[in-house]
Design a protein around this motif. Structure first.
Motif, PDB file in Angstrom:
ATOM      1  N   LEU A 193       0.831  -1.207   0.000  1.00 17.54           N
ATOM      2  CA  LEU A 193       0.000   0.000   0.000  1.00 17.54           C
ATOM      3  C   LEU A 193       0.867   1.258   0.000  1.00 17.54           C
ATOM      4  N   HIS A 194       1.903   1.251   0.829  1.00 12.16           N
ATOM      5  CA  HIS A 194       2.811   2.404   0.908  1.00 12.16           C
ATOM      6  C   HIS A 194       4.217   1.913   1.219  1.00 12.16           C
ATOM      7  N   LYS A 195       5.181   2.604   0.646  1.00 12.28           N
ATOM      8  CA  LYS A 195       6.583   2.389   0.985  1.00 12.28           C
ATOM      9  C   LYS A 195       7.125   3.736   1.425  1.00 12.28           C
ATOM     10  N   LEU A 196       7.363   3.875   2.728  1.00 10.70           N
ATOM     11  CA  LEU A 196       7.723   5.160   3.319  1.00 10.70           C
ATOM     12  C   LEU A 196       9.234   5.197   3.520  1.00 10.70           C
ATOM     13  N   MET A 197       9.889   6.149   2.855  1.00 11.02           N
ATOM     14  CA  MET A 197      11.360   6.177   2.843  1.00 11.02           C
ATOM     15  C   MET A 197      11.929   7.485   3.377  1.00 11.02           C
ATOM     16  N   ASP A 198      11.228   8.186   4.245  1.00 10.11           N
ATOM     17  CA  ASP A 198      11.686   9.496   4.712  1.00 10.11           C
ATOM     18  C   ASP A 198      12.776   9.423   5.771  1.00 10.11           C
ATOM     19  N   HIS A 199      12.873   8.313   6.496  1.00  9.01           N
ATOM     20  CA  HIS A 199      13.900   8.208   7.532  1.00  9.01           C
ATOM     21  C   HIS A 199      15.286   8.103   6.902  1.00  9.01           C
ATOM     22  N   GLU A 200      16.282   8.612   7.615  1.00 12.90           N
ATOM     23  CA  GLU A 200      17.640   8.660   7.099  1.00 12.90           C
ATOM     24  C   GLU A 200      18.497   7.500   7.575  1.00 12.90           C
ATOM     25  N   GLU A 201      18.020   6.759   8.579  1.00 10.84           N
ATOM     26  CA  GLU A 201      18.726   5.565   9.056  1.00 10.84           C
ATOM     27  C   GLU A 201      17.695   4.482   9.349  1.00 10.84           C
ATOM     28  N   GLY A 202      18.176   3.349   9.848  1.00 12.94           N
ATOM     29  CA  GLY A 202      17.305   2.209  10.067  1.00 12.94           C
ATOM     30  C   GLY A 202      16.126   2.509  10.979  1.00 12.94           C
ATOM     31  N   VAL A 203      15.013   1.825  10.728  1.00 13.04           N
ATOM     32  CA  VAL A 203      13.777   2.011  11.502  1.00 13.04           C
ATOM     33  C   VAL A 203      13.571   0.760  12.361  1.00 13.04           C
ATOM     34  N   ALA A 204      13.531   0.973  13.685  1.00 14.36           N
ATOM     35  CA  ALA A 204      13.511  -0.157  14.626  1.00 14.36           C
ATOM     36  C   ALA A 204      12.135  -0.480  15.194  1.00 14.36           C
ATOM     37  N   HIS A 205      11.164   0.411  15.000  1.00 13.70           N
ATOM     38  CA  HIS A 205       9.876   0.199  15.679  1.00 13.70           C
ATOM     39  C   HIS A 205       8.781   0.955  14.933  1.00 13.70           C
ATOM     40  N   ALA A 206       7.560   0.438  15.032  1.00 17.43           N
ATOM     41  CA  ALA A 206       6.393   1.125  14.469  1.00 17.43           C
ATOM     42  C   ALA A 206       5.195   0.819  15.352  1.00 17.43           C
ATOM     43  N   SER A 207       4.253   1.738  15.420  1.00 17.14           N
ATOM     44  CA  SER A 207       3.098   1.560  16.303  1.00 17.14           C
ATOM     45  C   SER A 207       1.842   2.127  15.654  1.00 17.14           C
ATOM     46  N   TRP A 208       0.812   1.292  15.551  1.00 16.38           N
ATOM     47  CA  TRP A 208      -0.478   1.704  14.998  1.00 16.38           C
ATOM     48  C   TRP A 208      -1.285   2.479  16.043  1.00 16.38           C
ATOM     49  N   SER A 209      -1.986   3.512  15.586  1.00 17.91           N
ATOM     50  CA  SER A 209      -2.908   4.207  16.479  1.00 17.91           C
ATOM     51  C   SER A 209      -4.088   3.285  16.791  1.00 17.91           C
ATOM     52  N   PRO A 210      -4.828   3.540  17.879  1.00 13.79           N
ATOM     53  CA  PRO A 210      -5.931   2.647  18.247  1.00 13.79           C
ATOM     54  C   PRO A 210      -6.962   2.444  17.128  1.00 13.79           C
ATOM     55  N   ASP A 211      -7.168   3.458  16.278  1.00  9.59           N
ATOM     56  CA  ASP A 211      -8.134   3.308  15.188  1.00  9.59           C
ATOM     57  C   ASP A 211      -7.476   2.937  13.862  1.00  9.59           C
ATOM     58  N   ASP A 212      -6.167   2.680  13.884  1.00  6.48           N
ATOM     59  CA  ASP A 212      -5.392   2.246  12.718  1.00  6.48           C
ATOM     60  C   ASP A 212      -5.306   3.287  11.603  1.00  6.48           C
ATOM     61  N   THR A 213      -5.638   4.538  11.883  1.00 12.86           N
ATOM     62  CA  THR A 213      -5.563   5.564  10.836  1.00 12.86           C
ATOM     63  C   THR A 213      -4.198   6.241  10.782  1.00 12.86           C
ATOM     64  N   LYS A 214      -3.414   6.058  11.841  1.00 12.55           N
ATOM     65  CA  LYS A 214      -2.090   6.686  11.893  1.00 12.55           C
ATOM     66  C   LYS A 214      -1.053   5.655  12.318  1.00 12.55           C
ATOM     67  N   LEU A 215       0.197   5.975  12.020  1.00 10.67           N
ATOM     68  CA  LEU A 215       1.301   5.085  12.330  1.00 10.67           C
ATOM     69  C   LEU A 215       2.491   5.921  12.784  1.00 10.67           C
ATOM     70  N   ILE A 216       3.122   5.507  13.883  1.00 18.19           N
ATOM     71  CA  ILE A 216       4.359   6.144  14.331  1.00 18.19           C
ATOM     72  C   ILE A 216       5.521   5.224  13.960  1.00 18.19           C
ATOM     73  N   THR A 217       6.583   5.800  13.415  1.00 19.70           N
ATOM     74  CA  THR A 217       7.800   5.033  13.149  1.00 19.70           C
ATOM     75  C   THR A 217       8.956   5.653  13.922  1.00 19.70           C
ATOM     76  N   CYS A 218       9.847   4.808  14.434  1.00 17.60           N
ATOM     77  CA  CYS A 218      10.949   5.243  15.298  1.00 17.60           C
ATOM     78  C   CYS A 218      12.266   4.794  14.683  1.00 17.60           C
ATOM     79  N   SER A 219      13.202   5.723  14.580  1.00 15.63           N
ATOM     80  CA  SER A 219      14.398   5.453  13.791  1.00 15.63           C
ATOM     81  C   SER A 219      15.693   5.764  14.529  1.00 15.63           C
ATOM     82  N   GLN A 220      16.759   5.143  14.029  1.00 17.62           N
ATOM     83  CA  GLN A 220      18.092   5.443  14.519  1.00 17.62           C
ATOM     84  C   GLN A 220      18.578   6.824  14.063  1.00 17.62           C
ATOM     85  N   ASP A 221      17.807   7.473  13.191  1.00 19.87           N
ATOM     86  CA  ASP A 221      18.154   8.850  12.797  1.00 19.87           C
ATOM     87  C   ASP A 221      17.727   9.871  13.849  1.00 19.87           C
ATOM     88  N   LYS A 222      17.306   9.350  15.035  1.00 15.92           N
ATOM     89  CA  LYS A 222      16.936  10.171  16.189  1.00 15.92           C
ATOM     90  C   LYS A 222      15.624  10.927  15.972  1.00 15.92           C
TER      91      LYS A 222
END
Length: 578
Positions: free
Chosen positions: A331-360
């Motif tokens: 559906l989507h390939k998100l490439m905005d982070h500058e370093e590796g991405v170690a974690h992701a978390s769906w919002s309770p209604d699944d409409t949003k997503l948080i991604t956490c990266s080594q790019d701080k």
């Protein structure tokens, strides 16, 4: 549990038309059918176990006490609405469901005849009419007017619950003078549960429309009195007052035991009572169905959305990929982070997503459009994890930065709170009920905070570094991966270690485990030996060791919350396997 609006474990009983009723209202229980068992002089304990047809004990029912079985059946027939059958069984067997004293007491409580209920209690605790424990030389109140009490029964506690109900009913009727009299002259002299007493006194100034919420009381006379009776019944011997819904509770135990003995139970449908239950191993997800190869480097994380329709994966190649789980199309390939991405978390209604990266940085995405809505930056160390608040309006990020290890953000990027403590966080989770924030400290600790007040409830020392933490859907347990190769199931309230799971290989890398299966019956984890390990949660049995990936670590596992026959694994071999 107290009767002030909190349901008892016993629960109410129900008549066939759905209205709450009690057996004492359905048949005359005020008289023993063929005599009543005698009581002793100390606490009214039965010399026999109830009310029997004759002095000769009948044979047992396949090793079970015939009287107990029969009386439980009588109760169950009433609860099912088969009143005539219950009455006939009582008549034919000679067993009463309740003693005359219990029937009278039940009627007094449910009818709001508080003076009569208190009189029965006083006679049960002090049969000779004094405020002293009875002795063998004293004259006793006839046994038909006394309850059989359990050993730990306390008069003041039972009186407090009765008078509390009386007080709340007067408040609801806006009889403030009557309520005040009960508070001052009936509740206060008991000197019981002072904290609750203060809370009750504050209700005198409570607006009528807020009374139920502030009192923790639904205000329904029938249901609140039923809950009161269930609470009081804990102090009355079950030999004369069977706990409500007893057969249903016993059947629940039977089903739970069958599920616990079934190593591969992976369905939300409860087992039938008609036959012994055992799931077929062939129905368990043991074989690779789909292999996803969109990543070009190690895949560090995967997680299904709450509705099970999407899967997010992330890894060392800086990519975050969202798949449709029906077709596994990207559906989507998100490439905005500058370093590796170690974690992701769906919002309770699944409409949003948080991604956490080594790019701080942490980024918040619109799942439908794939657009980045917010970037949390200015962190001095990698962002390791994130967790959404239960309402989906805010979230917490965790970092390896000692100065900002845990931060609470609004959905608009406003900093709401920063926890202090001077430690680094590897993983974090917010309990589904929204009450607690749990943080895995790299220095062999787990920190648990009250998410509402931000206060630390406790810090739990571990025997090695935690690499991940997951919380059960009922918010009761946390699952903690330890770097020395052990997974612990911990009671969040008590901090007791409920179970340990061993077998997987771990030592140098971040490996994640999670709950899985239709009713979270399993614990599943990756491993440094390229395998996937599955345990039965209730008995700790390692039921499967699966050849998960070609080489390297299996870093993360996610079990589809709506499809118990599917889980995903993320590996160092650049693959995601279903």
């Amino acid at each position: 549990m107290r009767p002030d609006g909190v349901s008892s474990a016993n629960g109410p009983s129900y008549a066939s038309n759905g209205s709450i009723a009690s057996p004492s209202h359905k048949m005359g229980l005020g008289h023993a059918l063929n005599g009543q068992a005698s009581y002793n002089s100390s606490n009214g304990d039965l010399h026999t176990n109830g009310f029997q047809k004759s002095s000769v004990s009948p044979p047992s029912y396949f090793g079970h006490d015939r009287e107990e079985v029969t009386r439980i059946l009588i109760q169950s027939l009433y609860e099912l609405g088969y009143n005539g059958a219950a009455s006939l069984l009582s008549k034919e067997s000679g067993y009463q469901l309740e003693s005359p004293a219990v029937a009278t007491f039940r009627g007094a409580v449910l009818g709001g005849r508080w003076a009569e209920a208190e009189r029965i209690l006083m006679q049960s605790f002090y049969p000779d009419g004094s405020r002293r424990a009875p002795n063998s030389h004293s004259g006793h109140t006839p046994t038909k007017e006394r309850l059989v009490l359990v050993e730990h029964a306390e008069l003041n506690e039972m009186l407090f619950y009765l008078r509390q109900q009386k007080f709340l009913e007067l408040l609801e009727a806006r009889n403030l003078s009557g309520a005040l009299t009960v508070l001052r002259h009936e509740l206060t002299p008991l000197n019981f549960d002072i904290g609750r007493l203060h809370a009750l006194s504050s209700l005198l100034m409570c607006p009528p429309e807020h009374l139920h919420d502030q009192a923790g009381w639904d205000g329904s006379i029938n249901s609140s009195r039923e809950r009161l009776l269930s609470e009081l019944s804990k102090s009355i011997s079950p030999s004369v007052m069977i706990p409500d819904n007893r057969l249903a509770v016993l059947l629940d135990h039977v089903k739970r035991n069958q599920i616990n003995q079934c190593l591969y139970h992976n369905t939300a449908t409860p087992p039938s009572l008609y036959s012994d239950h055992m799931c077929d191993r062939e129905d368990f997800p043991l074989r690779i169905g789909i292999e996803l190869s969109q990543h070009s480097d190690e895949v560090w994380y995967c997680q299904f959305s709450h509705d099970g329709t999407k899967l997010v994966t992330a890894g060392r190649d800086r990519g975050v990929i969202i798949y449709d789980t029906n077709t596994f199309a990207v559906l989507h390939k998100l490439m905005d982070h500058e370093e590796g991405v170690a974690h992701a978390s769906w919002s309770p209604d699944d409409t949003k997503l948080i991604t956490c990266s080594q790019d701080k940085k942490a980024r918040v995405w619109n799942v439908e459009t794939g657009r980045c809505l917010l970037t949390i930056k200015d962190q001095r160390q990698p962002v390791t994890a994130a967790a959404w608040a239960a309402d989906g309006e805010s979230f917490v990020t965790a970092t390896l930065d000692i100065g900002s290890q845990l931060s609470h953000w609004s959905i608009h990027g406003d900093a709401l709170y920063m926890w202090q403590g001077g430690f680094r966080v590897q993983d974090c989770a917010i309990t589904p009920d929204g009450r607690r924030l749990i943080a895995a400290d790299v220095e062999e600790k787990i920190h648990v905070y009250n998410f509402i007040t931000h206060e630390e409830e406790y810090c739990l020392a571990l025997k090695s570094k935690p690499t991940s933490v997951a919380v059960s859907s009922d918010s009761r347990h946390m699952l903690v991966n330890l770097s020395q190769g052990e997974i612990q199931l911990i009671d969040i309230d008590t901090t007791d270690i409920i179970r340990r799971f061993e077998g997987q290989k771990q030592g140098s890398f971040v490996i994640r485990s999670t709950f899985g299966g239709a009713a979270e019956n399993f614990v599943i984890s990756g491993s440094e030996d390229s395998r996937i390990y599955v345990w039965h949660k209730e008995n700790g049995t390692l039921i499967e060791t699966l050849e998960g990936h070609i080489s390297g670590c299996v870093n993360a596992i996610s079990w589809n919350p709506t499809n118990p026959g599917m889980f995903a694994s993320a590996g160092d071999d650049c693959l995601v396997r279903m």
